[in-house]
Design an enzyme around this catalytic site. Sequence first.
Site, short mmCIF file in Angstrom:
data_model
loop_
_atom_site.label_atom_id
_atom_site.label_comp_id
_atom_site.label_asym_id
_atom_site.label_seq_id
_atom_site.Cartn_x
_atom_site.Cartn_y
_atom_site.Cartn_z
N ARG A 1 7.43 -3.93 -7.92
CA ARG A 1 7.07 -3.75 -9.32
C ARG A 1 7.06 -5.11 -9.99
NH1 ARG A 1 5.55 0.48 -7.79
NH2 ARG A 1 6.17 2.55 -8.51
N HIS B 1 -2.60 -3.10 -7.23
CA HIS B 1 -1.53 -2.11 -7.01
C HIS B 1 -1.97 -1.00 -6.04
CE1 HIS B 1 2.25 -0.05 -8.83
NE2 HIS B 1 2.08 0.27 -7.55
C1 GLV Z 1 3.40 2.96 -5.76
O1 GLV Z 1 3.58 1.95 -6.35
C2 GLV Z 1 4.42 3.94 -5.52
O2 GLV Z 1 5.50 3.78 -6.08
O3 GLV Z 1 4.19 4.89 -4.77
#
Ligand code: GLV
Length: 311
Positions: A226, A274
């Site tokens: 993150r 992401h």
């Molecule tokens: C992606 O970032 C997840 O947490 O699955």
Amino acid sequence: MSETLVFYSELDPFEQWRGLLAPLLPGVRIVRSCDEVVDPASVRYALVWKPPVGFFARFPNLQLVINLGAGVDSLVGRGDLPDVPITRLSDPDMARMMAGYVLFAVLRYARDIPAFERAQRERRWHYLHPREPSSIRVGVLGLGELGARAAQELARQGFSVRGWSRSPKVLEGIPCCAGQEALPAFLASSDILVVMLPLTPQTRGLLDAERLAMLPPGCCLINVSRGPVVDQAALTAALASGHIAEATLDVFDREPLPPEDPLWGMDNVLITPHLASVALPASAAEQIAANVARVREGREVQHRVDPVRGY
Ligand code: GLV
């Protein structure tokens, strides 16, 4: 009264999830988002990724929230969570996908690929003698399911892998250390640092300017967990000064990363949107159905999230 599972995600393929879940959940209607729900009172299960604020309030009989992903920070941090069990995906295929991304990013640095990419743009033959993997110290920060799997894959490639976690963990063949007091030495000996910590109140901003300065000059950083675990302004400054030579970033403070962000323009940064690992319907549908079955039978669910702990 028939039961309903409501699905919400702006990214995940609803039809594929419904196609796989429907045969595993006979008698359960599977619908997308609130407007398709005929009778909100029939909604017992919510399969969600970042639903809008107020989403849950419409469903008075909710019994289970399933996070459509591994990281639950965006769910547990919100004030409108219903008081029902929350589960997350815990899927070996998702861990393998993540390990594949981490392996790619580490190998790219270990084999000096960014230098060759730059040389190629200049039509320059740029021989750098390959280094032994064992001479490259890779630090994996965070040894949950995803971190542990990635550390093992890296070790299999012959890198000198070590792991750090907040509480002590044991991983076969990989030296591990734990706790704040072990962090400075761990950072100081990571030629490549891989950030795989969940975002919790304890890990937010963990890698601030002071801790980034503990990394060896010329190191590489990979963040697949993150954005806010790392102070993004401090990271940008460290990349600009060259203290951190290269970074592969899949996650950011703000997503999408705003077009004006200086990281976009940095030649030593690889940005991906992401997706290092995503929820995989084919492998995760069964565990979701199994948890629904457990709720129906009044049994404790698996992979339950502790909202206080934050993961
Ligand atoms: C992606 O970032 C997840 O947490 O699955």
